[in-house]
Design a protein around this motif. Structure first.
Motif, PDB file in Angstrom:
ATOM      1  N   TRP A 179      34.971  32.984  50.781  1.00 21.85           N
ATOM      2  CA  TRP A 179      35.052  33.746  49.468  1.00 21.85           C
ATOM      3  C   TRP A 179      34.003  32.764  48.494  1.00 21.85           C
ATOM      4  N   LEU A 180      33.694  33.453  47.472  1.00 22.80           N
ATOM      5  CA  LEU A 180      32.869  32.770  46.330  1.00 22.80           C
ATOM      6  C   LEU A 180      34.025  32.925  45.362  1.00 22.80           C
ATOM      7  N   VAL A 181      34.360  31.710  44.669  1.00 21.71           N
ATOM      8  CA  VAL A 181      35.163  31.605  43.905  1.00 21.71           C
ATOM      9  C   VAL A 181      34.987  30.788  42.501  1.00 21.71           C
ATOM     10  N   ALA A 182      35.372  31.367  41.415  1.00 22.72           N
ATOM     11  CA  ALA A 182      35.637  30.611  40.311  1.00 22.72           C
ATOM     12  C   ALA A 182      37.135  30.147  40.011  1.00 22.72           C
ATOM     13  N   LEU A 183      37.305  28.619  39.781  1.00 21.17           N
ATOM     14  CA  LEU A 183      38.673  28.221  39.684  1.00 21.17           C
ATOM     15  C   LEU A 183      38.634  27.367  38.344  1.00 21.17           C
ATOM     16  N   VAL A 189      37.995  35.725  42.218  1.00 19.46           N
ATOM     17  CA  VAL A 189      37.129  35.887  43.454  1.00 19.46           C
ATOM     18  C   VAL A 189      36.072  36.928  43.036  1.00 19.46           C
ATOM     19  N   LEU A 190      34.811  35.941  43.408  1.00 20.22           N
ATOM     20  CA  LEU A 190      33.563  36.806  43.049  1.00 20.22           C
ATOM     21  C   LEU A 190      32.984  37.687  44.086  1.00 20.22           C
ATOM     22  N   GLN A 191      33.111  37.217  45.435  1.00 22.38           N
ATOM     23  CA  GLN A 191      32.527  37.647  46.467  1.00 22.38           C
ATOM     24  C   GLN A 191      33.380  37.443  47.375  1.00 22.38           C
ATOM     25  N   THR A 192      33.468  38.384  48.799  1.00 22.72           N
ATOM     26  CA  THR A 192      34.156  37.856  50.127  1.00 22.72           C
ATOM     27  C   THR A 192      33.272  38.301  51.198  1.00 22.72           C
ATOM     28  N   VAL A 193      33.106  37.501  52.082  1.00 16.44           N
ATOM     29  CA  VAL A 193      32.083  37.592  53.211  1.00 16.44           C
ATOM     30  C   VAL A 193      33.161  37.442  54.404  1.00 16.44           C
ATOM     31  N   ARG A 194      32.812  38.514  55.446  1.00 18.08           N
ATOM     32  CA  ARG A 194      33.297  38.176  56.906  1.00 18.08           C
ATOM     33  C   ARG A 194      32.458  37.994  57.924  1.00 18.08           C
ATOM     34  N   TRP A 195      32.720  36.874  58.775  1.00 21.95           N
ATOM     35  CA  TRP A 195      31.741  36.797  59.784  1.00 21.95           C
ATOM     36  C   TRP A 195      32.441  36.291  60.886  1.00 21.95           C
TER      37      TRP A 195
END
Length: 285
Positions: free
Chosen positions: A196-200, A209-215
């Motif tokens: 997750w790309l996150v601002a906290l 949560v700014l972006q979610t990636v699955r791999w």
């Protein structure tokens, strides 16, 4: 007659209330207009996520262990943060969690060793933090995060990036044996992650949560222990990994992805013989 004057003559108490009312409205307006960082005020651009297009490298340099090095998963993003209010601190970066792990090292018909995450295997949690073990909840604290402390008067342009791969050692001999005789015949690893790309907000712990990636990373190695060192192992299956998926809809972060233990500390090495009871070889930290 002027409408306002007529109203004052009919309701003289209005004159007394007007200064108080005006002051109250000013407070309300001030609160409503206090700058806040919201998802719609944050710009995310140039998001990328990939796995290097090269095969897993097998190393047979040691008479004790086989090592293999998988290609790197890499993620990067540019972010424009709005001005940060006074007395607020925000960190933007990558958080990662393991959601599934199968890691089996087979020793012929004797049995297999298995690195396991018990809580994940038993379904007690949906994910386990993949932090570096220090920078919770972040994956790391170098290129992976940027921190802004208010007040800032202008928008801030940031870049955050991360990378991850596997580079383990697997014993040629049965791990619970005193023998050094090579018995390893197969390695299988299948592991999935959410990043997750996150601002906290450091003070309120508000997360955006700014972006979610699955791999996913998959390894299949066949081993012939009768061959001389340097000629035993062979990579099987597809040479390249499936590329990550940048999701159009963000996924929430499970609580276990944010704190201790991380996956490295939570994992257990089990010995599962073909006959007999399983044995803990290396307990969790």
């Amino acid at each position: 007659m002027n409408t306002l004057l007529k109203y004052i003559l009919l309701f003289p108490s209005f004159v007394a209330l007007t200064p108080l009312f005006g002051k109250t409205m000013g407070c309300i307006q001030s609160i409503a207009c206090k700058p806040r960082i919201r998802r719609e005020n944050i710009v995310v651009y140039e998001v990328s996520a990939s796995i290097d297009q090269c095969p897993t490298i097998i190393e047979e340099n040691s008479p004790i262990v086989l090592r293999y090095k998988t290609p790197y998963f890499r993620a990067s993003a540019g972010i424009v943060m709005p001005p940060v209010p006074r007395n607020e601190t925000w960190t933007v970066g990558w958080i990662q969690a393991c959601t599934q792990m199968e890691f089996f090292n087979t020793y012929g018909d004797i049995g297999m060793s298995s690195w396991e995450l018990p809580e994940l295997r038993e379904g007690r949690v949906k994910a386990i933090s993949d932090s570096d073990g220090v920078s919770y909840p972040w994956y790391g604290n170098t290129t992976e995060t940027v921190t802004l402390s208010g007040p800032t008067s202008k928008p801030s342009r940031l870049t955050v990036s991360m990378n991850d791969n596997f580079y383990p050692s697997v014993t040629w001999a049965v791990p619970i044996s005193n023998s050094n005789t090579p018995m390893l015949t197969h390695i299988t690893r299948d592991q999935s992650f959410i990043t997750w790309l996150v601002a906290l907000n450091a003070d309120t712990k508000e997360r955006i949560v700014l972006q979610t990636v699955r791999w996913r990373m998959w390894v299949d190695i066949e081993v012939d222990p009768s061959m001389p060192l340097g000629f035993r192992a062979k990579l099987m299956g597809r040479p390249h990994q499936e590329q990550p998926h940048i999701l159009s809809n963000n996924e929430p972060i499970p609580p276990n992805a944010l704190g201790r233990p991380n996956a490295n500390d939570a994992q257990v090495l089990m010995w599962r013989p073909r006959r007999g009871q399983p044995l803990v070889v290396i307990p969790p930290k």
